[in-house]
Design an enzyme around this catalytic site. Structure first.
Site, PDB file in Angstrom:
ATOM      1  N   GLY A 214       0.824  -1.215   0.000  1.00 26.85           N
ATOM      2  CA  GLY A 214       0.000   0.000   0.000  1.00 26.85           C
ATOM      3  C   GLY A 214       0.849   1.252   0.000  1.00 26.85           C
ATOM      4  N   ILE A 215       0.173   2.367   0.254  1.00 28.15           N
ATOM      5  CA  ILE A 215       0.841   3.669   0.209  1.00 28.15           C
ATOM      6  C   ILE A 215       1.402   4.007   1.581  1.00 28.15           C
ATOM      7  CG2 ILE A 215       0.419   6.154  -0.119  1.00 28.15           C
ATOM      8  CD1 ILE A 215      -1.935   5.418  -1.915  1.00 28.15           C
ATOM      9  N   GLY A 216       2.552   4.709   1.620  1.00 32.05           N
ATOM     10  CA  GLY A 216       2.979   5.330   2.875  1.00 32.05           C
ATOM     11  C   GLY A 216       4.241   4.761   3.474  1.00 32.05           C
ATOM     12  N   ALA A 217       4.553   5.266   4.670  1.00 31.99           N
ATOM     13  CA  ALA A 217       5.816   4.949   5.329  1.00 31.99           C
ATOM     14  C   ALA A 217       5.909   3.466   5.692  1.00 31.99           C
ATOM     15  CB  ALA A 217       5.961   5.801   6.580  1.00 31.99           C
ATOM     16  N   ILE A 218       4.775   2.860   6.048  1.00 35.77           N
ATOM     17  CA  ILE A 218       4.839   1.478   6.540  1.00 35.77           C
ATOM     18  C   ILE A 218       5.281   0.503   5.435  1.00 35.77           C
ATOM     19  CG2 ILE A 218       3.512  -0.410   7.623  1.00 35.77           C
ATOM     20  CD1 ILE A 218       4.086   2.074   9.456  1.00 35.77           C
ATOM     21  N   GLU A 237      -1.459  -3.026  -6.199  1.00 36.33           N
ATOM     22  CA  GLU A 237      -2.209  -1.886  -6.733  1.00 36.33           C
ATOM     23  C   GLU A 237      -1.231  -0.855  -7.306  1.00 36.33           C
ATOM     24  OE1 GLU A 237      -5.367  -0.498  -4.374  1.00 36.33           O
ATOM     25  OE2 GLU A 237      -4.592   1.533  -4.379  1.00 36.33           O
ATOM     26  N   GLY A 335      -7.632   0.183  -2.551  1.00 35.69           N
ATOM     27  CA  GLY A 335      -7.595  -1.236  -2.911  1.00 35.69           C
ATOM     28  C   GLY A 335      -7.442  -2.142  -1.706  1.00 35.69           C
TER      29      GLY A 335
HETATM   30  N1  COA Z   1      -6.926   8.831  15.780  1.00 35.96           N
HETATM   31  C1  COA Z   1      -6.722  10.127  15.470  1.00 35.96           C
HETATM   32  N2  COA Z   1      -5.980  10.548  14.415  1.00 35.96           N
HETATM   33  C2  COA Z   1      -5.419   9.589  13.663  1.00 35.96           C
HETATM   34  C3  COA Z   1      -5.568   8.215  13.937  1.00 35.96           C
HETATM   35  C4  COA Z   1      -6.365   7.855  15.045  1.00 35.96           C
HETATM   36  N3  COA Z   1      -6.573   6.570  15.361  1.00 35.96           N
HETATM   37  N4  COA Z   1      -4.881   7.517  13.006  1.00 35.96           N
HETATM   38  C5  COA Z   1      -4.325   8.413  12.160  1.00 35.96           C
HETATM   39  N5  COA Z   1      -4.641   9.654  12.572  1.00 35.96           N
HETATM   40  C6  COA Z   1      -4.233  10.915  11.936  1.00 35.96           C
HETATM   41  C7  COA Z   1      -2.723  11.050  11.900  1.00 35.96           C
HETATM   42  O1  COA Z   1      -2.235  11.633  13.107  1.00 35.96           O
HETATM   43  C8  COA Z   1      -2.539  11.943  10.697  1.00 35.96           C
HETATM   44  O2  COA Z   1      -2.864  13.267  11.051  1.00 35.96           O
HETATM   45  P1  COA Z   1      -2.049  14.505  10.430  1.00 35.96           P
HETATM   46  O3  COA Z   1      -2.275  14.397   8.930  1.00 35.96           O
HETATM   47  O4  COA Z   1      -2.690  15.691  11.065  1.00 35.96           O
HETATM   48  O5  COA Z   1      -0.631  14.256  10.812  1.00 35.96           O
HETATM   49  C9  COA Z   1      -3.630  11.467   9.744  1.00 35.96           C
HETATM   50  O6  COA Z   1      -4.619  10.854  10.560  1.00 35.96           O
HETATM   51  C10 COA Z   1      -3.140  10.467   8.708  1.00 35.96           C
HETATM   52  O7  COA Z   1      -2.582   9.376   9.394  1.00 35.96           O
HETATM   53  P2  COA Z   1      -1.160   8.728   8.994  1.00 35.96           P
HETATM   54  O8  COA Z   1      -0.956   7.565   9.916  1.00 35.96           O
HETATM   55  O9  COA Z   1      -0.087   9.739   8.906  1.00 35.96           O
HETATM   56  O10 COA Z   1      -1.502   8.282   7.515  1.00 35.96           O
HETATM   57  P3  COA Z   1      -0.691   7.440   6.463  1.00 35.96           P
HETATM   58  O11 COA Z   1      -0.229   8.374   5.416  1.00 35.96           O
HETATM   59  O12 COA Z   1       0.315   6.528   7.064  1.00 35.96           O
HETATM   60  O13 COA Z   1      -1.899   6.577   5.863  1.00 35.96           O
HETATM   61  C11 COA Z   1      -3.985   5.429   6.029  1.00 35.96           C
HETATM   62  C12 COA Z   1      -2.615   5.679   6.672  1.00 35.96           C
HETATM   63  C13 COA Z   1      -4.657   4.317   6.818  1.00 35.96           C
HETATM   64  C14 COA Z   1      -4.832   6.678   6.078  1.00 35.96           C
HETATM   65  C15 COA Z   1      -3.719   4.972   4.562  1.00 35.96           C
HETATM   66  O14 COA Z   1      -2.934   3.831   4.557  1.00 35.96           O
HETATM   67  C16 COA Z   1      -5.015   4.700   3.808  1.00 35.96           C
HETATM   68  O15 COA Z   1      -5.605   5.598   3.291  1.00 35.96           O
HETATM   69  N6  COA Z   1      -5.463   3.422   3.774  1.00 35.96           N
HETATM   70  C17 COA Z   1      -6.704   3.059   3.113  1.00 35.96           C
HETATM   71  C18 COA Z   1      -6.510   2.746   1.640  1.00 35.96           C
HETATM   72  C19 COA Z   1      -5.562   1.615   1.401  1.00 35.96           C
HETATM   73  O16 COA Z   1      -5.205   0.840   2.261  1.00 35.96           O
HETATM   74  N7  COA Z   1      -5.133   1.450   0.185  1.00 35.96           N
HETATM   75  C20 COA Z   1      -4.236   0.352  -0.118  1.00 35.96           C
HETATM   76  C21 COA Z   1      -3.792   0.229  -1.450  1.00 35.96           C
HETATM   77  S1  COA Z   1      -2.710   1.548  -1.986  1.00 35.96           S
END
Ligand code: COA
Length: 434
Positions: A214-218, A237, A335
């Protein structure tokens, strides 16, 4: 008419092209790093000529100016995925959000979301008059096939990404030549928490597995810990620069893939020029429409498919919210469920949802007794398999509610384990030592 004559006849300036957009039209914009910024800018500059143009888009990596308050009567954003630049518009009511699985988006373009106009970016045509949709084939291909009018920015910087990415010049109604670097996504910053999560996720990956990232740091952190693995494959994806590094290290070979062996399969790409150069005219890269790549019935044809995605919150039953904070939409399902389900049906498949144990600088736990009121359930408790934090791995498949809660509390941040254990005791009439 041969394609060259057609091309010359339909060549025009961006200003001329955006005059084909009419008030009330639905305009679908090419996805993510493939968005045609030059013609989008021309459309926004022409805003005064439009009333109520619906802009359908997913991950918007550009300026997203059509979302700004001064254009509220000209444009209305209908997001299929909410990103940093569109969150405010959607959550303040100036825009809308349409929820659906990513693999279903092209199907909506044939039914409820039929586009009047598609605005896309492509490579210059080859000797047969075919252009590649490059880094964004996903739903963009379906938008070209279903729109009444296609406005295309022809950009020599767009990489050529294989047979399944091609549209013909005759499908383009307005041809705008403009060379500009493709939007880049810088590799994310990876800290200690991400490294620990990466290590835990990597412990679930075996030699020969086929990965979705997926997308992002993890997901990027996970790649760092795969350097000792062998013969991994990609059916994802999307993918980004981390994959190139593992190819160069000889870890990703796609050799053990039983489905599209030898190929990197994805529907879009987000990364830097290093990634775009790697995929350009690379015969091993197959970027194809999302209704093929993400369809769980296609995903599961890969044996040992391991999907790695992230989440916002999980409750003690294993219900996962990955797209909202309470009722506030912050992203979309994308996805995630396509691949969670595809992995579940794959022989030897596994799905992993990995995230830091806390958010908001450690003030809130992401493992909670109940999801926040109004939160979307993205991955249901019946679909979920592995949950991973920096504190370990919880395998939830086939486990009782009691055991799920026990395993999730064990990987929660230590600061929150006591309050979660109190909830456990209330629910299961059993004391839990933490
Ligand atoms: N409670 C409150 N705030 C929360 C939170 C929680 N449980 N979890 C995350 N947040 C906040 C973070 O602090 C961050 O805030 P900021 O933008 O003000 O810093 C924001 O929400 C985004 O969270 P972050 O963990 O930085 O996001 P990320 O870029 O690592 O993405 C998802 C994590 C889950 C949002 C992202 O993976 C996603 O959209 N997933 C769904 C779609 C997917 O999985 N697609 C897969 C195929 S590509």
């Amino acid at each position: 008419m041969d394609w060259k004559a057609y091309y010359n006849e339909h060549k025009m300036t961006a200003e001329q092209a955006v005059q084909h957009i009419k008030s009330g039209d639905r305009v679908v914009i090419g996805h993510a790093c493939g968005e045609p910024s030059f013609v989008i800018d021309a459309m926004v500059a022409n805003a005064a000529a439009y009333q109520n143009v619906e802009i359908v888009h997913m991950v918007a990596m550009g300026k997203c100016e059509y979302c700004q308050p001064q254009y509220a009567s000209n444009f209305r954003h209908n997001a299929i995925f909410v990103g940093g630049n569109s969150r405010e518009a959607v959550n303040s009511g100036r825009g809308d959000f349409t929820t659906c699985f990513f693999h279903e988006v092209p199907g909506l373009f044939e039914t409820t979301l039929k586009p009047d106009v598609a605005m896309v970016m492509v490579t210059p045509p080859d000797e047969n008059g075919m252009c590649s949709l490059g880094v964004s084939v996903d739903y963009t291909y379906g938008a070209v096939k279903n729109a009444k009018t296609v406005i295309a920015q022809i950009n020599p910087c767009m990489p050529w990404t294989g047979e399944r990415s091609l549209v013909s010049v005759e499908e383009l109604d307005c041809i705008v030549e403009h060379e500009a670097p493709v939007i880049e996504l810088a590799p994310p910053k990876i800290g200690d928490v991400e490294r620990a999560i990466g290590e835990n996720v990597a412990s679930l990956v075996q030699d020969g597995d086929c990965l979705q990232l997926g997308i992002g740091a993890i997901p990027d952190a996970v790649l760092l810990f795969l350097k000792e693995k062998h013969d991994l494959g990609i059916h994802s994806e999307m993918f980004s620069d981390g994959v190139v590094e593992l190819v160069e290290a000889g870890v990703i070979t796609n050799k053990k893939k039983n489905f599209h062996p030898g190929k990197f399969v994805a529907n879009f790409l987000m990364g830097t020029k290093r990634l775009y150069d790697f995929v350009d005219h690379n015969p091993d890269v197959m970027i194809a429409p999302v209704d093929y790549v993400n369809d769980p019935r296609v995903v599961c044809q890969n044996d040992n498919l391991v999907s790695i995605n992230s989440a916002v919150q999980v409750d003690l039953m294993g219900q996962v919210c990955s797209e909202s904070i309470g009722p506030k939409q912050i992203s979309g399902v994308g996805g995630q469920v396509d691949f969670v389900r595809g992995a579940a049906m794959s022989k030897g498949g596994r799905s992993i949802l990995a995230f830091p144990s806390t958010a908001a600088k450690g003030k809130v736990s992401k493992i909670v007794a109940q999801l926040d009121e109004g939160a979307a359930i993205t991955t249901s408790r019946n679909d979920v398999h592995y949950i991973v934090t920096e504190y370990g791995v919880a395998d939830l498949k086939g486990q009782t509610l009691r055991e799920r809660a026990r395993r999730l509390i064990a990987i929660a941040h230590p600061d929150f384990r006591e309050s979660l254990a109190a909830e456990f005791e209330k629910r299961f009439a059993e004391k839990l030592e933490v």
